[in-house]
Motif scaffolding. Structure first.
Motif, PDB file in Angstrom:
ATOM      1  N   VAL A  44     -20.034  31.375  37.836  1.00 26.11           N
ATOM      2  CA  VAL A  44     -18.800  30.860  37.232  1.00 26.11           C
ATOM      3  C   VAL A  44     -18.289  31.850  36.190  1.00 26.11           C
ATOM      4  O   VAL A  44     -17.101  32.194  36.159  1.00 26.11           O
ATOM      5  N   ALA A  47     -17.047  35.095  37.884  1.00 27.87           N
ATOM      6  CA  ALA A  47     -15.768  34.896  38.582  1.00 27.87           C
ATOM      7  C   ALA A  47     -14.608  34.928  37.593  1.00 27.87           C
ATOM      8  O   ALA A  47     -13.595  35.588  37.830  1.00 27.87           O
ATOM      9  N   GLY A  48     -14.750  34.226  36.475  1.00 25.01           N
ATOM     10  CA  GLY A  48     -13.677  34.221  35.482  1.00 25.01           C
ATOM     11  C   GLY A  48     -13.462  35.584  34.851  1.00 25.01           C
ATOM     12  O   GLY A  48     -12.320  36.028  34.679  1.00 25.01           O
ATOM     13  N   GLY A  56     -10.528  33.413  40.072  1.00 24.81           N
ATOM     14  CA  GLY A  56     -11.810  32.800  39.733  1.00 24.81           C
ATOM     15  C   GLY A  56     -11.810  31.319  40.067  1.00 24.81           C
ATOM     16  O   GLY A  56     -12.763  30.791  40.651  1.00 24.81           O
ATOM     17  N   TRP A  95     -17.224  23.748  37.031  1.00 24.45           N
ATOM     18  CA  TRP A  95     -17.362  25.156  37.392  1.00 24.45           C
ATOM     19  C   TRP A  95     -15.996  25.782  37.676  1.00 24.45           C
ATOM     20  O   TRP A  95     -15.708  26.881  37.212  1.00 24.45           O
ATOM     21  N   ALA A  99     -14.360  28.629  35.279  1.00 19.52           N
ATOM     22  CA  ALA A  99     -13.932  29.962  35.707  1.00 19.52           C
ATOM     23  C   ALA A  99     -12.492  30.217  35.268  1.00 19.52           C
ATOM     24  O   ALA A  99     -12.157  31.315  34.803  1.00 19.52           O
ATOM     25  N   THR A 102     -12.581  30.798  31.514  1.00 22.50           N
ATOM     26  CA  THR A 102     -13.199  32.094  31.223  1.00 22.50           C
ATOM     27  C   THR A 102     -12.207  33.219  31.480  1.00 22.50           C
ATOM     28  O   THR A 102     -12.076  34.139  30.670  1.00 22.50           O
ATOM     29  N   SER A 125     -17.326  33.813  28.306  1.00 22.66           N
ATOM     30  CA  SER A 125     -18.348  33.035  29.010  1.00 22.66           C
ATOM     31  C   SER A 125     -18.810  31.855  28.182  1.00 22.66           C
ATOM     32  O   SER A 125     -19.079  30.779  28.729  1.00 22.66           O
ATOM     33  N   GLY A 129     -17.652  29.213  30.435  1.00 23.01           N
ATOM     34  CA  GLY A 129     -18.878  28.968  31.175  1.00 23.01           C
ATOM     35  C   GLY A 129     -19.816  27.980  30.525  1.00 23.01           C
ATOM     36  O   GLY A 129     -20.659  27.387  31.189  1.00 23.01           O
TER      37      GLY A 129
END
Length: 190
Positions: A44, A47-48, A56, A95, A99, A102, A125, A129
């Motif tokens: 997660v 991806a972000g 993401g 999640w 993302a 983030t 994060s 996250g």
């Protein structure tokens, strides 16, 4: 040019959905209140940070769609609609929104160069996250495990040390990408 950009975007979305599936192969650690410790929250964060908010989010939606369709992609080989009714179910939509958050945080936080990008990735994060994912996870746990929000919050604090380590790992990966691929555009709308 537009076709190449959309093909590239689609490739990144699919790649990160597959990365989430690979992270699901790493065995989970079950906790007594029904929410396992997994490495998938690192996916997660990555991806972000690496794809940005839109891609993401799309990567995590694609992954969750595959899980909902029954593919055993969650840690421990879980999948199907039943995964969305377990005590950990709140974390799953968390999640996707984690993302997204983030990626948005990566855009607005200051810092450039590999070290600055690593600091941005760590902070982003923590915000997306951990903060956003836990918001969904705590509410889902409280609802599905019949706990108070306070009890669910305290139960989820067991994840903080591991997720803090994942934030550091994400920052290290972003630092490596920023050093090894200086043309990677972390700030571009994706």
């Amino acid at each position: 040019m537009t076709s190449a950009v959309s093909t590239r975007s689609l490739s990144f979305v699919a790649l990160f959905a597959a990365l989430m599936a690979v992270f699901g192969l790493i065995p989970k650690v079950d906790l007594p209140f029904g929410v396992p410790i997994t490495i998938q929250s690192l996916g997660v964060m990555l991806a972000g940070c690496l794809l940005g908010p839109r891609r993401g989010f799309q990567a995590l939606l694609l992954f969750l769609l595959a899980v909902a369709l029954g593919l055993p992609l969650l840690s421990g080989g879980r999948g199907g609609l039943g995964a969305f009714m377990a005590p950990s179910a709140g974390f799953l939509p968390g999640w996707a929104f984690g993302a997204l958050a983030t990626g948005l945080a990566m855009r607005v936080l200051p810092g450039s160069g590999p070290r600055g990008m690593a600091v941005r990735a760590f902070l982003a994060s923590v915000i997306g996250g951990i903060g956003v994912v836990y918001l969904f996870g705590v509410l889902g746990l409280a609802w599905l495990a019949h706990m108070t929000v306070g009890q669910a919050f305290v139960a989820c604090m067991a994840f903080i040390p591991g997720d803090a380590i994942k934030c550091v790992v994400c920052a290290m990966i972003v630092h490596t990408v920023a050093r090894g691929m200086p043309d990677w555009d972390f700030d571009a709308p994706r």
